[in-house]
Design a protein around this motif. Structure first.
Motif, PDB file in Angstrom:
ATOM      1  N   MET A   1      10.444 -13.991 -32.973  1.00  0.00           N
ATOM      2  CA  MET A   1       9.961 -13.762 -31.620  1.00  0.00           C
ATOM      3  C   MET A   1       8.437 -13.822 -31.570  1.00  0.00           C
ATOM      4  SD  MET A   1      10.837 -10.487 -29.211  1.00  0.00           S
ATOM      5  CE  MET A   1      10.614  -9.394 -30.611  1.00  0.00           C
ATOM      6  N   VAL A   2       7.785 -13.206 -32.552  1.00  0.00           N
ATOM      7  CA  VAL A   2       6.327 -13.206 -32.616  1.00  0.00           C
ATOM      8  C   VAL A   2       5.810 -14.611 -32.920  1.00  0.00           C
ATOM      9  CG1 VAL A   2       4.328 -12.270 -33.841  1.00  0.00           C
ATOM     10  CG2 VAL A   2       6.263 -10.789 -33.296  1.00  0.00           C
ATOM     11  N   ILE A   3       6.487 -15.310 -33.818  1.00  0.00           N
ATOM     12  CA  ILE A   3       6.071 -16.666 -34.187  1.00  0.00           C
ATOM     13  C   ILE A   3       6.102 -17.587 -32.971  1.00  0.00           C
ATOM     14  CG2 ILE A   3       6.660 -18.683 -35.577  1.00  0.00           C
ATOM     15  CD1 ILE A   3       7.756 -16.763 -37.694  1.00  0.00           C
ATOM     16  N   TYR A   4       7.178 -17.509 -32.203  1.00  0.00           N
ATOM     17  CA  TYR A   4       7.267 -18.372 -31.024  1.00  0.00           C
ATOM     18  C   TYR A   4       6.203 -18.002 -29.989  1.00  0.00           C
ATOM     19  CZ  TYR A   4       8.661 -20.085 -26.503  1.00  0.00           C
ATOM     20  OH  TYR A   4       8.632 -20.674 -25.270  1.00  0.00           O
ATOM     21  N   GLU A   5       5.994 -16.711 -29.775  1.00  0.00           N
ATOM     22  CA  GLU A   5       4.998 -16.286 -28.785  1.00  0.00           C
ATOM     23  C   GLU A   5       3.610 -16.762 -29.180  1.00  0.00           C
ATOM     24  OE1 GLU A   5       4.489 -14.855 -25.101  1.00  0.00           O
ATOM     25  OE2 GLU A   5       6.380 -14.573 -26.179  1.00  0.00           O
ATOM     26  N   ALA A   6       3.295 -16.709 -30.478  1.00  0.00           N
ATOM     27  CA  ALA A   6       1.988 -17.174 -30.945  1.00  0.00           C
ATOM     28  C   ALA A   6       1.859 -18.685 -30.791  1.00  0.00           C
ATOM     29  CB  ALA A   6       1.792 -16.773 -32.400  1.00  0.00           C
ATOM     30  N   ALA A   7       2.914 -19.419 -31.129  1.00  0.00           N
ATOM     31  CA  ALA A   7       2.873 -20.873 -30.973  1.00  0.00           C
ATOM     32  C   ALA A   7       2.717 -21.266 -29.508  1.00  0.00           C
ATOM     33  CB  ALA A   7       4.144 -21.489 -31.550  1.00  0.00           C
ATOM     34  N   LYS A   8       3.403 -20.592 -28.638  1.00  0.00           N
ATOM     35  CA  LYS A   8       3.297 -20.869 -27.199  1.00  0.00           C
ATOM     36  C   LYS A   8       1.890 -20.562 -26.691  1.00  0.00           C
ATOM     37  CE  LYS A   8       5.545 -19.624 -22.813  1.00  0.00           C
ATOM     38  NZ  LYS A   8       4.444 -18.865 -22.172  1.00  0.00           N
ATOM     39  N   ALA A   9       1.300 -19.455 -27.162  1.00  0.00           N
ATOM     40  CA  ALA A   9      -0.051 -19.088 -26.734  1.00  0.00           C
ATOM     41  C   ALA A   9      -1.073 -20.113 -27.208  1.00  0.00           C
ATOM     42  CB  ALA A   9      -0.400 -17.699 -27.260  1.00  0.00           C
ATOM     43  N   ILE A  10      -0.913 -20.616 -28.428  1.00  0.00           N
ATOM     44  CA  ILE A  10      -1.843 -21.617 -28.942  1.00  0.00           C
ATOM     45  C   ILE A  10      -1.743 -22.909 -28.139  1.00  0.00           C
ATOM     46  CG2 ILE A  10      -2.346 -23.084 -30.941  1.00  0.00           C
ATOM     47  CD1 ILE A  10      -1.581 -20.741 -32.733  1.00  0.00           C
ATOM     48  N   CYS A  11      -0.535 -23.302 -27.785  1.00  0.00           N
ATOM     49  CA  CYS A  11      -0.355 -24.521 -26.991  1.00  0.00           C
ATOM     50  C   CYS A  11      -0.925 -24.382 -25.585  1.00  0.00           C
ATOM     51  CB  CYS A  11       1.127 -24.885 -26.921  1.00  0.00           C
ATOM     52  SG  CYS A  11       1.845 -25.399 -28.502  1.00  0.00           S
ATOM     53  N   GLU A  12      -1.034 -23.172 -25.088  1.00  0.00           N
ATOM     54  CA  GLU A  12      -1.533 -22.948 -23.730  1.00  0.00           C
ATOM     55  C   GLU A  12      -3.022 -22.652 -23.681  1.00  0.00           C
ATOM     56  OE1 GLU A  12       0.874 -19.808 -22.211  1.00  0.00           O
ATOM     57  OE2 GLU A  12       2.582 -21.116 -21.756  1.00  0.00           O
ATOM     58  N   LEU A  13      -3.714 -22.720 -24.821  1.00  0.00           N
ATOM     59  CA  LEU A  13      -5.154 -22.470 -24.822  1.00  0.00           C
ATOM     60  C   LEU A  13      -5.869 -23.544 -24.008  1.00  0.00           C
ATOM     61  CD1 LEU A  13      -5.877 -21.430 -28.524  1.00  0.00           C
ATOM     62  CD2 LEU A  13      -5.804 -19.954 -26.513  1.00  0.00           C
ATOM     63  N   PRO A  14      -6.936 -23.192 -23.301  1.00  0.00           N
ATOM     64  CA  PRO A  14      -7.649 -24.191 -22.493  1.00  0.00           C
ATOM     65  C   PRO A  14      -8.333 -25.232 -23.369  1.00  0.00           C
ATOM     66  CG  PRO A  14      -8.840 -22.098 -22.524  1.00  0.00           C
ATOM     67  CD  PRO A  14      -7.517 -21.844 -23.171  1.00  0.00           C
ATOM     68  N   PRO A  15      -8.550 -26.431 -22.855  1.00  0.00           N
ATOM     69  CA  PRO A  15      -9.197 -27.490 -23.650  1.00  0.00           C
ATOM     70  C   PRO A  15     -10.632 -27.166 -24.047  1.00  0.00           C
ATOM     71  CG  PRO A  15      -8.089 -28.392 -21.718  1.00  0.00           C
ATOM     72  CD  PRO A  15      -8.117 -26.911 -21.549  1.00  0.00           C
ATOM     73  N   THR A  16     -11.293 -26.231 -23.352  1.00  0.00           N
ATOM     74  CA  THR A  16     -12.677 -25.895 -23.677  1.00  0.00           C
ATOM     75  C   THR A  16     -12.801 -25.203 -25.030  1.00  0.00           C
ATOM     76  OG1 THR A  16     -12.411 -23.834 -22.414  1.00  0.00           O
ATOM     77  CG2 THR A  16     -13.393 -25.731 -21.281  1.00  0.00           C
ATOM     78  N   LEU A  17     -11.707 -24.629 -25.518  1.00  0.00           N
ATOM     79  CA  LEU A  17     -11.726 -23.977 -26.818  1.00  0.00           C
ATOM     80  C   LEU A  17     -11.372 -24.986 -27.910  1.00  0.00           C
ATOM     81  CD1 LEU A  17      -9.869 -20.638 -25.962  1.00  0.00           C
ATOM     82  CD2 LEU A  17     -12.315 -20.960 -26.248  1.00  0.00           C
ATOM     83  N   SER A  18     -12.055 -24.861 -29.041  1.00  0.00           N
ATOM     84  CA  SER A  18     -11.731 -25.720 -30.179  1.00  0.00           C
ATOM     85  C   SER A  18     -10.405 -25.254 -30.772  1.00  0.00           C
ATOM     86  CB  SER A  18     -12.840 -25.649 -31.229  1.00  0.00           C
ATOM     87  OG  SER A  18     -13.033 -24.310 -31.651  1.00  0.00           O
ATOM     88  N   ARG A  19      -9.382 -26.041 -30.621  1.00  0.00           N
ATOM     89  CA  ARG A  19      -8.044 -25.628 -31.021  1.00  0.00           C
ATOM     90  C   ARG A  19      -7.382 -26.703 -31.871  1.00  0.00           C
ATOM     91  NH1 ARG A  19      -4.335 -26.537 -25.597  1.00  0.00           N
ATOM     92  NH2 ARG A  19      -5.058 -28.623 -25.117  1.00  0.00           N
ATOM     93  N   ASP A  20      -6.554 -26.261 -32.779  1.00  0.00           N
ATOM     94  CA  ASP A  20      -5.764 -27.148 -33.621  1.00  0.00           C
ATOM     95  C   ASP A  20      -4.298 -26.846 -33.345  1.00  0.00           C
ATOM     96  OD1 ASP A  20      -4.732 -28.828 -35.477  1.00  0.00           O
ATOM     97  OD2 ASP A  20      -5.361 -27.668 -37.228  1.00  0.00           O
TER      98      ASP A  20
END
Length: 207
Positions: A118-137
């Protein structure tokens, strides 16, 4: 000391906060202590009430999130709640310039290795929803979601497919080198090599 009584009191505080917020705000020190409770339910309700108390102050919420990322929480529900709070803070305007942005993103990445699905999915979903202004992988989150597609649990497969579909719909994909890149619009695609001819053309060619 009783977890059921403590959870009931915290839930009562959530309802009382809508009627008499000043009374509930005096419980901040007790609620902060309840966040470190060994009971998973108490941790979840305490974090929810603590966020509700400080929700009107943006700086207080940012400090709360920064403090909780350094605390080891045993409750998967409380961790999921914290991830949602982190996601909300990172989506606010000007979040890329905040001092705790890197720590918050690091917490999301570390949550991908949590023992709870449950935590793994929530973290993955949050990372995918980060705004483009943040440097994200996005590659670690995409990898986790792709693994969930082969899970024997239907809920995990559905959640992973829904999140991956949202990522594809937004026009963001992950290359094999782990860098996010934009998918070209449909009109920019190459013209197909075979073009069907009209019926009149077929008749003239046959004659």
């Amino acid at each position: 000391k009783n977890a059921l009584v403590a959870s009931s009191a915290l839930i009562a505080g959530m309802h009382l906060l809508k009627v008499s917020s000043e009374v509930v705000r005096r419980w901040v020190s007790e609620v902060q202590e309840a966040v470190h409770s060994p009971s998973e339910a108490v941790q979840f309700h305490a974090l929810s009430l603590l966020y509700s108390i400080k929700s009107g102050d943006r700086l207080a919420v940012s400090k709360l999130v920064s403090q909780m990322t350094r605390v080891s929480m045993g409750s998967p529900l409380a961790t999921c709640l914290l991830i949602r709070y982190i996601s909300a803070v990172l989506r606010e305007p000007g979040a890329e310039a905040a001092s705790n942005t890197q720590a918050a993103q690091h917490f999301l990445e570390m949550s991908l290795r949590h023992k709870s699905e449950m935590v793994i999915y929530e973290a993955a979903k949050a990372i995918c929803e980060l705004p483009p202004t943040l440097s994200r992988d996005l590659s670690p989150a995409i990898t986790v979601l792709q693994l969930f597609l082969s899970s024997p649990k239907p809920t995990l497969r559905f959640a992973a497919m829904r999140t991956l579909s949202a990522v594809a719909r937004d026009g963001t994909t992950v290359s094999r080198y782990g860098e996010s890149e934009k998918v070209p619009p449909p009109e920019a695609a190459a013209t197909p090599m075979w073009v069907p001819c009209s019926p009149a053309t077929r008749i003239s060619s046959q004659t």
